[in-house]
Design a protein around this motif. Sequence first.
Motif, mmCIF file in Angstrom:
data_model
loop_
_atom_site.group_PDB
_atom_site.id
_atom_site.type_symbol
_atom_site.label_atom_id
_atom_site.label_comp_id
_atom_site.label_asym_id
_atom_site.label_seq_id
_atom_site.Cartn_x
_atom_site.Cartn_y
_atom_site.Cartn_z
ATOM 1 N N TYR A 29 0.853 -1.182 0.000
ATOM 2 C CA TYR A 29 0.000 0.000 0.000
ATOM 3 C C TYR A 29 0.890 1.234 0.000
ATOM 4 N N GLU A 30 0.553 2.194 -0.844
ATOM 5 C CA GLU A 30 1.269 3.463 -0.896
ATOM 6 C C GLU A 30 0.574 4.442 0.042
ATOM 7 N N ALA A 31 1.356 5.177 0.819
ATOM 8 C CA ALA A 31 0.792 6.133 1.777
ATOM 9 C C ALA A 31 1.647 7.387 1.839
ATOM 10 N N THR A 32 0.979 8.510 2.033
ATOM 11 C CA THR A 32 1.685 9.775 2.223
ATOM 12 C C THR A 32 2.227 9.872 3.649
ATOM 13 N N HIS A 33 1.394 9.502 4.633
ATOM 14 C CA HIS A 33 1.777 9.534 6.041
ATOM 15 C C HIS A 33 1.615 8.133 6.640
ATOM 16 N N VAL A 34 2.462 7.813 7.595
ATOM 17 C CA VAL A 34 2.383 6.546 8.314
ATOM 18 C C VAL A 34 2.353 6.849 9.800
#
Length: 187
Positions: free
Chosen positions: A95-100
């Motif tokens: 999964y691609e995410a901007t924030h984690v």
Amino acid sequence: MVDIAIIGAGPAGASAALFAAKAGKNTVMFDHGKSITAKAWVENHYGVKEMEGPELLKTGQDQAKKFGAELKDEEVISIEESDSGYTVKTQNDSYEATHVIFATGMSAKLAEEFGLSIEEGSEPRVAKVIKADPQGKTDKKNVWAAGTVAGVSVHTIITSGHGAHVAINVISELNGERYVDHDILKK
């Protein structure tokens, strides 16, 4: 691509997901089913009558899902930096995410493997925590820590509040202005 990937769907993670999803952020939370809250008896959580831990976990996760957060019953095995932010990998998918947001309870292992700064924990039986500032920011851009793994108390009321606190800070950063969520009674 999601706005916010939350690793852990216990009190801190589900609370963060609830605020993020309600704010309209594309949110996914990951749960491996090993939360210590699953073994808890809870009767010191404001606004909640006594309750078994598994029921508290399900209630929190359902609240987050009600507003659009996606729950993946998968364990995150690695995180990598990517051109657009971060790639969160599970055994089945990525999964691609901007924030984690790390909300991994008593385990800082994944965060340490990812290269976050780790320090000694202060709670009983919590050996290591992620080094984060008061807003929940870690030493990696757009990576946050919430709840017990961020060094706050293991009590569900405190860790869930901290999850909400960190989510508000992430939402504010995404929006470019301070985010506030106040509901009012409907007549």
